[in-house]
Design an enzyme around this catalytic site. Structure first.
Site, PDB file in Angstrom:
ATOM      1  N   CYS A   4      67.445  76.572  45.899  1.00  0.00           N
ATOM      2  CA  CYS A   4      66.284  76.594  45.015  1.00  0.00           C
ATOM      3  C   CYS A   4      66.684  76.747  43.553  1.00  0.00           C
ATOM      4  CB  CYS A   4      65.345  77.719  45.428  1.00  0.00           C
ATOM      5  SG  CYS A   4      63.643  77.458  44.885  1.00  0.00           S
ATOM      6  N   ASP A  40      50.601  77.833  46.005  1.00  0.00           N
ATOM      7  CA  ASP A  40      51.820  77.401  46.677  1.00  0.00           C
ATOM      8  C   ASP A  40      51.608  76.129  47.493  1.00  0.00           C
ATOM      9  OD1 ASP A  40      53.765  79.642  46.083  1.00  0.00           O
ATOM     10  OD2 ASP A  40      52.061  80.765  46.850  1.00  0.00           O
ATOM     11  N   ASP A  70      58.637  70.767  49.620  1.00  0.00           N
ATOM     12  CA  ASP A  70      59.731  71.546  49.048  1.00  0.00           C
ATOM     13  C   ASP A  70      61.054  70.993  49.551  1.00  0.00           C
ATOM     14  OD1 ASP A  70      60.963  73.521  47.518  1.00  0.00           O
ATOM     15  OD2 ASP A  70      59.499  75.035  48.125  1.00  0.00           O
ATOM     16  N   ASP A  95      55.675  78.362  51.660  1.00  0.00           N
ATOM     17  CA  ASP A  95      54.556  77.994  50.789  1.00  0.00           C
ATOM     18  C   ASP A  95      53.229  78.099  51.534  1.00  0.00           C
ATOM     19  OD1 ASP A  95      56.022  77.486  48.508  1.00  0.00           O
ATOM     20  OD2 ASP A  95      56.343  75.382  48.970  1.00  0.00           O
ATOM     21  N   GLY A 100      59.513  60.886  58.921  1.00  0.00           N
ATOM     22  CA  GLY A 100      60.143  61.016  57.621  1.00  0.00           C
ATOM     23  C   GLY A 100      60.950  59.788  57.275  1.00  0.00           C
ATOM     24  N   HIS A 101      61.875  59.962  56.360  1.00  0.00           N
ATOM     25  CA  HIS A 101      62.719  58.860  55.899  1.00  0.00           C
ATOM     26  C   HIS A 101      64.119  59.386  55.621  1.00  0.00           C
ATOM     27  CE1 HIS A 101      59.771  55.649  55.529  1.00  0.00           C
ATOM     28  NE2 HIS A 101      58.921  56.550  55.040  1.00  0.00           N
ATOM     29  N   ASP A 104      55.161  83.248  47.399  1.00  0.00           N
ATOM     30  CA  ASP A 104      56.549  83.454  47.808  1.00  0.00           C
ATOM     31  C   ASP A 104      57.418  83.431  46.558  1.00  0.00           C
ATOM     32  OD1 ASP A 104      56.101  80.720  47.470  1.00  0.00           O
ATOM     33  OD2 ASP A 104      57.608  80.140  48.939  1.00  0.00           O
TER      34      ASP A 104
END
Length: 708
Positions: free
Chosen positions: A372, A395, A413, A436, A486-487, A578
Site C-alpha cells: 500500500c 471506503d 484495491d 474496504d 478477471g483479467h 480501515d
C-alpha cells in the site's frame, strides 16, 4: 520481490526451488548475493522459518554465551539480496511425477530443478527431540525459566555438548548413553569427553532401554540420539539409505536416477564417498553445489565431489566447569584438549562464519516501497477527484439497493507485490481489498482480479497465476465468497514484478452501512490491531529490520478482520474506516472532514498499539517512501482538530506511516466501547485498544505542536 531485476534481465525460463534453509543453501544464497544468481531462472527458497540457526553456535546459545540473534541467519534478507523469492512454509512431501513440492495448507510449488537441504529430525519417541531446532528451543526456554533438572539421552557429540551447555546454564543435568562408552568417533575422544563431563559434574549413566530412567515421568528428557532425514523423502520414492533416510546421490550431488534433482547437507548422502551428517560437511560441499546448479541449468557436465578424509570438529563445554569455556578438537582418530585456546579458536571460527551473512550490505540505491506504500499520495488524488466533482469519501461505493432494503457495495484495491511469496501476496492483497467493505459493515460476496505477471515461460506464468489466485481464494472461501473472473496482463519490462488489483462486491444488511463521517460527540475510537508495517518493510529493504519483526507483522496482517464486522455492529458502531496508505492520521482526518460538522479527536498515544521494531526504526530515521507525502496530515495536529500528547518525533512519524492490511478504526458509543474492546480481543485481536475520544470544538485544548 526476488524476481525484480534490470531492464536487460532475460526472460525467465526455468524454476529452481531450494527446499530448506540449511547451511549449504545459505552459503549458496550468500554467493549469489555477492556474484548474482543464474540468469533467466526463477529461484525460490522454501523453509519453515525465516531464520536458520547456525548449528555450531547452538550449544553456545543454550549456555548463554550467544543470543539467538547472534546465532541466526536471516533467510528472508539473504534471499532479498540474492534476487531469490522466499516462501515461509512447512514442506510435507514431493510428487516426483508432477515435479511438485508439497506444502502444508497451500498449493504445491512446481519445479524444473530442485535442490534439497531440509536438515534432519531426531529419531525415537518420548521426551523432546533436539531436531528440528525450533520446537526444541521453545521447550528449552521454558526449561531454563523453570530451573528444573534435565536428562539428556545420547552419547554422541550433540548429547555431550548440549548436556554441558545446560549445565553451564545452571541446570541439574545427567547424560544417558547407550552402551558402555560415548560415541565421539574414537576411543581417545571418548575418554576426553568423559573427562569434560566429570569435571563439569554431569553424571554419566548407561540405562537399559525401557528402564525407569527413560520414562517420561522421571523428569524432562531431551533426545540427542543421532539424526535421520525427514520421512517424506523416502515416502516420495527417492532412493534413500534405509538406516538414516538420507537421499543417495552421485558424487555430483545429483540424486541417483533423478536428473535435475540435488540433495545435500544432513538429508543427502553421496554413496561413493559417504560422510556423516555434520555442519562441517554441509559447509564444505556448498561451492560444489553452487557450481553444479549453474552447470545443470546450462546443461553442462557436472563436477564430482572429492572431500578430504577427515574434517576438524570442535566440541565446546559452554563454560560448565568454572564459567570459562573450553573446547575439544578432533580430527579423525586424533584428539586434543579440552583447552581455553581451542575454545577461542572455535568461537573465532563460528563468529567469522555467521558474520559473513550478517554483514551483507543492503541493496545499492533507493527502492520505492511496495504494498500500500506504493500508492499515490493524498494531494494529487484529492486534486484530481475535486476537479472531476468526485468525493471518494467512503471506503466502498454504494451501487444499488438490495432486496430487504440492504445495500450493494463495491470497492477496488491493489498494489505491487509486497512479498515475493505469490500465495501470501495474494492473501494479503485480498484481505486489504476486503477491508474496504468490512469498514462499511458489509459482507464480501464476490471478487474480480486483475493480475499483471512478469515476463516468463507459459509454465512459469501459469504457476505465478495459480499461486496468486489460490492466495486470494484462501481469504474468500471461508467467507463463502466467489472469485468470479478477471483479467491478466504481462509486464513490458523484466524489471517489474507481479502486481494484483481486486474489485470487491458485497452487501450490507438494512441500516448497517457505516459511513466514515458518522461520528458523534463522546464516541470512543477503537483500533483493531497494531500499526507500523510501512516502516518495518522499509527497514527490511535496508537490511535494518529484525526477522522476528517482519514475521510478527506478517502473521497479524494475514489475519482476516471479517469477524469484527458483526462484533462492531452488535456494539453500536457508528462510523468506521480501515487504516491503510494515508496512515492513521490521514484516515482520521478523512473521517473528520466527512463528518460535515466541527469535531475534534483526542488521541491517547500511550494506548496506541505498535508493531515491535517500528518505533525503533523510526527513531533511527527510517521511513516508508510514502511517508513524506503523508506528512501533510500533520495539519490536523497543528490545527488542533486532532490532539495527541506527548508527541515525540517517532510517534509523530508513526501517525503518518502507511499501512498494508491495516487495522479497522471504529467509532463506538462511549457506553458500549469497553464491552466492544473485550469482545474484539476475545475474538482473536489481543492488541485492540481504545485510542481516542470524539469531542466537540469547545472540549478541545490548544493545538498539538508538531515541530521538532
Amino acid at each position: 520481490m526476488g524476481r525484480v531485476g534490470t531492464d536487460d534481465t532475460p526472460e525467465l525460463q526455468q524454476h529452481l526451488i531450494l527446499a530448506g534453509g540449511g547451511h549449504s543453501h545459505a552459503l549458496l544464497l550468500r554467493r549469489w548475493a555477492m556474484e548474482g544468481p543464474p540468469r533467466g531462472v526463477l529461484i525460490t527458497l522454501v523453509n519453515r522459518a525465516s531464520t536458520a540457526l547456525y548449528s555450531g553456535m547452538v550449544p553456545g546459545l543454550i549456555a548463554g554465551l550467544y543470543s539467538r540473534r547472534e546465532a541466526a541467519i536471516d533467510l528472508r534478507r539473504l534471499c532479498d539480496r540474492a534476487g531469490v523469492s522466499f516462501v515461509r512454509a512447512e514442506i510435507t512431501g514431493l510428487d516426483l511425477g508432477r515435479r511438485e513440492l508439497q506444502l502444508a495448507g497451500r498449493p504445491p510449488l512446481r519445479w524444473n530443478r530442485l535442490s534439497l537441504d531440509v536438515g534432519a529430525i531426531t529419531p525415537g519417541s518420548g521426551g523432546m527431540a533436539i531436531k528440528p531446532l525450533e520446537p526444541f528451543l521453545a521447550w528449552w526456554e521454558l526449561l531454563v525459566a523453570g530451573g528444573g533438572p534435565c536428562r539428556v539421552l545420547g552419547g554422541g557429540a550433540a548429547g555431550v555438548e548440549v548436556a554441558l551447555a545446560l549445565k553451564a546454564r545452571g541446570l541439574g543435568v545427567e547424560l544417558l548413553r547407550r552402551g558402555d562408552s560415548l560415541a565421539l568417533g574414537s576411543a581417545v575422544a571418548n575418554r576426553a569427553g568423559e573427562r569434560m563431563l566429570a569435571a563439569a559434574g554431569v553424571p554419566l549413566k548407561s540405562p537399559e532401554p525401557g528402564t525407569a530412567a527413560l520414562a517420561a515421568e522421571s523428569g524432562p528428557l531431551l533426545r540427542c540420539t543421532g539424526s535421520r532425514a525427514p520421512l517424506w523423502l523416502a515416502a516420495s520414492g527417492l532412493p534413500c539409505d534405509p538406516a538414516t533416510g538420507r537421499v543417495f546421490t552421485e558424487a555430483s550431488l545429483e540424486v541417483e536416477g533423478h536428473p535435475g534433482l540435488f540433495a545435500c547437507g544432513d538429508c543427502g548422502l553421496v554413496r561413493s564417498v559417504p560422510r556423516p551428517p555434520s555442519g562441517v560437511w554441509a559447509v564444505r560441499v556448498a561451492p560444489l553445489l553452487a557450481a553444479n546448479l549453474r552447470r545443470g541449468l546450462r546443461s553442462e557436465p557436472l563436477r564430482r565431489w572429492q572431500p578430504p578424509r577427515w574434517a576438524l570438529q570442535l566440541l565446546g563445554d559452554g563454560g560448565a566447569v568454572d564459567g570459562r569455556p573450553r573446547a575439544l578438537a578432533q580430527w579423525g582418530p586424533f584428539c586434543l584438549g579440552p583447552s581455553r585456546w581451542l575454545w577461542w579458536c572455535k568461537a573465532w571460527i563460528d563468529r567469522r562464519f555467521i558474520s559473513r551473512f550478517q554483514a551483507l550490505a543492503p541493496m545499492a540505491g533507493e527502492s520505492p516501497c511496495r504494498g500500500c506504500a506504493a500508492k499515490l499520495s493524498a494531494a494529487p488524488l484529492r486534486g484530481a477527484l475535486g476537479r472531476l466533482g468526485l468525493s471518494g469519501a467512503d471506503d466502498a461505493a454504494v451501487i444499488a439497493a438490495a432486496p430487504g432494503d440492504g445495500l450493494v457495495l463495491q470497492s477496488l484495491d491493489g498494489f505491487p507485490a509486497l512479498v515475493s511469496d505469490d500465495w501470501l501476496n495474494g492473501r494479503l492483497t485480498a484481505l486489504h481489498a476486503c477491508s474496504d467493505l468490512w469498514a462499511c459493515g458489509a459482507e464480501v460476496e464476490s471478487v474480480q482480479a486483475l493480475v499483471t505477471l512478469p515476463r516468463g515461460t507459459d509454465a512459469l506464468q501459469e504457476e505465478w497465476l495459480l499461486q496468486t489466485l489460490a492466495g486470494v481464494r484462501s481469504v474468500l472461501d471461508p467467507l463463502a465468497a466467489q472469485l468470479v473472473g478477471g483479467h491478466t496482463l504481462e509486464q513490458r519490462s523484466t524489471a517489474e514484478g507481479l502486481s494484483l488489483a481486486l474489485s470487491v462486491t458485497g452487501r450490507c444488511g438494512p441500516g448497517r452501512f457505516w459511513a466514515k463521517g458518522d461520528l458523534a460527540v463522546g464516541d470512543r475510537l477503537l483500533i483493531s490491531r497494531p500499526i507500523g508495517s510501512g516502516v518495518l518493510f522499509a527497514g527490511a529493504m535496508a537490511a535494518a529490520a529484525e526477522p522476528e519483526w517482519i514475521d510478527g507483522a506478517l502473521e497479524v496482517m494475514a489475519q482476516s478482520q471479517q469477524p469484527l464486522v458483526e462484533l462492531l455492529a452488535a456494539h453500536g458502531c457508528r462510523a468506521c474506516t480501515d487504516v491503510t496508505g494515508f496512515g492513521l492520521l490521514g484516515h482520521l482526518g478523512e473521517m473528520l472532514r466527512a463528518a460535515g460538522k466541527p469535531l475534534r479527536v483526542e488521541l491517547k498515544l500511550g494506548a496506541l498499539p505498535v508493531f515491535p521494531g517500528a518505533l525503533e526504526l523510526l527513531e533511527r530515521g527510517f521511513a516508508s517512501s510514502l511517508a513524506p507525502a503523508n506528512r501533510s496530515a500533520w495539519l490536523e495536529l497543528e490545527s488542533g482538530r486532532v490532539q495527541a500528547e506527548p508527541l515525540t518525533p517517532p510517534l509523530r512519524e508513526l501517525l503518518v506511516d502507511p499501512q498494508t492490511c491495516g487495522p479497522l478504526l471504529a467509532s463506538l458509543p462511549a457506553a458500549a466501547a469497553e464491552a466492544a474492546l473485550l469482545a474484539v480481543r476475545a475474538a482473536g485481536f489481543p492488541r485492540a485498544e481504545l485510542i481516542g475520544t470524539v469531542l466537540s470544538p469547545q472540549q478541545t485544548g490548544r493545538p498539538t505542536s508538531v515541530r521538532p
